[in-house]
Each structure stands twice: as C-alpha cells, then as structure tokens.
Design a protein around this motif. Structure first.
Motif, PDB file in Angstrom:
ATOM      1  N   TYR A 293     -16.495 -62.815 -70.798  1.00 54.55           N
ATOM      2  CA  TYR A 293     -18.228 -62.635 -70.373  1.00 54.55           C
ATOM      3  C   TYR A 293     -18.820 -60.734 -71.056  1.00 54.55           C
ATOM      4  O   TYR A 293     -19.811 -61.091 -70.813  1.00 54.55           O
ATOM      5  CB  TYR A 293     -17.774 -62.693 -68.693  1.00 54.55           C
TER       6      TYR A 293
ATOM      7  N   GLN B  32     -19.636 -55.507 -64.814  1.00 51.65           N
ATOM      8  CA  GLN B  32     -18.751 -56.296 -65.212  1.00 51.65           C
ATOM      9  C   GLN B  32     -18.014 -56.634 -64.014  1.00 51.65           C
ATOM     10  O   GLN B  32     -16.779 -55.389 -64.498  1.00 51.65           O
ATOM     11  CB  GLN B  32     -18.925 -56.907 -66.341  1.00 51.65           C
TER      12      GLN B  32
ATOM     13  N   ILE C 158     -23.793 -64.603 -62.791  1.00 48.52           N
ATOM     14  CA  ILE C 158     -24.000 -63.517 -63.609  1.00 48.52           C
ATOM     15  C   ILE C 158     -25.676 -63.193 -62.881  1.00 48.52           C
ATOM     16  O   ILE C 158     -26.387 -63.787 -62.779  1.00 48.52           O
ATOM     17  CB  ILE C 158     -24.600 -63.705 -65.638  1.00 48.52           C
TER      18      ILE C 158
ATOM     19  N   VAL D 193     -15.994 -53.878 -72.317  1.00 51.09           N
ATOM     20  CA  VAL D 193     -17.949 -53.939 -71.944  1.00 51.09           C
ATOM     21  C   VAL D 193     -18.427 -52.765 -72.623  1.00 51.09           C
ATOM     22  O   VAL D 193     -18.755 -53.598 -73.981  1.00 51.09           O
ATOM     23  CB  VAL D 193     -18.687 -54.024 -70.449  1.00 51.09           C
TER      24      VAL D 193
ATOM     25  N   CYS E  61     -25.326 -57.462 -63.422  1.00 50.33           N
ATOM     26  CA  CYS E  61     -23.852 -57.614 -63.223  1.00 50.33           C
ATOM     27  C   CYS E  61     -23.615 -59.133 -63.303  1.00 50.33           C
ATOM     28  O   CYS E  61     -23.800 -60.421 -62.817  1.00 50.33           O
ATOM     29  CB  CYS E  61     -23.523 -56.505 -61.368  1.00 50.33           C
ATOM     30  N   SER E  62     -21.766 -59.035 -62.546  1.00 52.68           N
ATOM     31  CA  SER E  62     -21.459 -60.676 -62.442  1.00 52.68           C
ATOM     32  C   SER E  62     -20.110 -60.221 -61.624  1.00 52.68           C
ATOM     33  O   SER E  62     -19.511 -59.221 -61.413  1.00 52.68           O
ATOM     34  CB  SER E  62     -20.712 -60.649 -64.129  1.00 52.68           C
TER      35      SER E  62
ATOM     36  N   LEU F 231     -22.287 -60.937 -71.554  1.00 57.57           N
ATOM     37  CA  LEU F 231     -23.485 -60.063 -70.813  1.00 57.57           C
ATOM     38  C   LEU F 231     -23.846 -58.550 -71.863  1.00 57.57           C
ATOM     39  O   LEU F 231     -24.601 -58.170 -71.216  1.00 57.57           O
ATOM     40  CB  LEU F 231     -22.194 -58.665 -69.719  1.00 57.57           C
TER      41      LEU F 231
END
Length: 272
Positions: free
Chosen positions: A30, A115, A267, A56, A143-144, A34
């Motif tokens: 992810y 994240q 997401i 990230v 954001c996730s 992102l």
C-alpha cells in the motif's frame, strides 16, 4: 487488561520485528500506492503522521522532487529510531509528535498523509481536526485504514487461533484496533466533526500478503505488534506457544511453503 497506552505501545523489540516482517507482509503493497496518490497533487510541503518505521516516508522520499519538504512524525520514538536506522534516499525531517496535538502552526502544509495510523488515535475526530488545522486552504488529507478483519486473512486467522490458547480471554488487539475502524459512514462523520466540509473520497483496495512460510505472518502479528503485550499479559512464557499455534493455523489453511493471503483497506482522501 487492555488500555490505550498498551494499544499504542510500539517499543522493545517490536519496532525491529515490525520493520523486518510486518512491513513487507502488509504495508509495502500500500505504501507505493499512497505515495503515488500524494505525488499526483504535486505538493510542496508534506506532513506524515503515524509514520511508524517509515515505509511510506521512504516511498515519498524516492518519488517526490527533492525540493519538496517531508516531515515524518510518530507518537513512538522507538519507531522513528528504527525508521532513521533504515534511512531514506534523501533528507527527511523526523519528529516525535502526537497526531492529536501536532506541534505545527496553522496552514503550513499542502498535504497531510497517514497510512494505517488513524485506527490507533483515541479521538479520531480530534486527530482529523489537527490534520485540517495544519493544512493550507485547498490542501488535502489522505489516509488509509484496514477493512474488516474478515477481509484480511492472516490477521483473522491469527486472532482465531489465539482463541484456542486463551479460550476464556482471547487477545482481541487485531480486531479491536487495526481492524476496528472500517465503517465509511463513521469515518465520514468523524471527518465532518473535525471541520472538513468537502465530501471524502473513499475507495476499497485489495492486495496480496505474501511470505515464504506460515511462520512469518504468525511472527509478524504475534511479536511485531502490541498483540505481543496482550499475549504476554496472559503469561510471559506463552509468546512462543501463541506464535506456533498461529503459524499452524495459517499452515492448515494455506499449506506448507509460501503463503499468499488477501488484505484489504480503505483509502480516504479529502480536500480542505
């Protein structure tokens, strides 16, 4: 037996195990996505909250132009220490900070990124309001969060396996925290309570979680997250036993050798 302090305690050997096992298992699939979403908006000043060990952050440092400033924060200094030890391809500012009380002036960022950290905030709306506060008008918060635990196979199997070891009081950290904040209506409501007036864009995204053996996801979840604290609270000597039971449960589902399970997340993107 559980408290907010325990649920957010990433210390001891957890940061090292988290980075070594959990990051490639569930976070790397992810992180690139992102970071690409962030790049699309061509930001000049980026704030990352709940950066963890920097998966990230490393992606952002790699693909954003060098003139874009990146500040990465986390509540837990040991996680940031691990992120610094791994390093980034260019300069990043690391700062210990509470997402619910950010140490930045109003309107200084055009992008705030998080994240898989929102689920750990005791007051989601407060954290969202802080993200909005430090954003410039027209800036964006991305954001996730993880979807329901039954849509994330390894986490679900680990949680179920521990019920056999602790039938009267099974550890529920994974279901309660990482997979406990997945309702789009609740997320939208919290964003509105935080002062965002735009409608959030919410998208589900599935990926695959792969490892060379069933032991790796068992070790990642049981020893590389605060689930470890819940297990050890039920018996300091039970951690290895719990890890082995989790590994056996995953092996029974996926067989010996490499394992490949579904992971799924939301997401969320919203404009200030």
């Amino acid at each position: 037996m559980n408290s907010p302090d325990v649920d957010t305690a990433f210390a001891g050997t957890i940061p090292q195990l988290y980075e070594r096992y959990l990051v490639p298992l569930i976070f790397e699939p992810y992180a690139a996505d992102l970071a690409a979403r962030v790049t699309h908006f061509q930001p000049s000043h980026v704030l990352e909250i709940a950066a963890g060990t920097g998966v990230v952050t490393r992606q952002l440092a790699k693909i954003l132009p060098p003139e874009v400033s990146i500040i990465a924060t986390d509540l837990n200094q040991p996680m940031l220490d691990q992120a610094v030890a791994v390093g980034t391809s260019r300069a990043v500012e690391w700062r210990q900070a509470d997402a619910m009380q950010l140490p930045f002036s109003d309107g200084v960022f055009d992008m705030v990124v998080c994240q898989f950290g929102v689920m750990f905030f005791p007051d989601k709306a407060k954290a969202f309001s802080e993200a909005r506060r430090v954003l410039r008008p027209g800036g964006r918060f991305i954001c996730s969060v993880w979807d329901r635990i039954d849509q994330n196979e390894f986490a679900d199997l680990v949680t179920d396996s521990l019920k056999t070891l602790f039938p009267n009081d099974p550890p529920q950290f994974l279901a309660r925290i990482p997979h406990g904040y997945h309702d789009p209506a609740v997320i939208a409501q919290d964003l509105a309570h935080a002062g965002f007036t735009a409608s959030p864009e919410l998208e589900t995204r599935s990926a695959r979680s792969r490892a060379d053996s069933s032991h790796i996801p068992a070790l990642a979840y049981c020893q590389g997250t605060p689930l470890r604290i819940e297990i050890e609270a039920r018996g300091a000597s039970r951690l290895t036993e719990a890890t082995d039971i989790a590994a056996n449960t995953i092996r029974n589902r996926f067989g010996t050798g490499p394992v490949d399970g579904k992971i799924q997340a939301w997401i969320i993107s919203i404009k200030h």
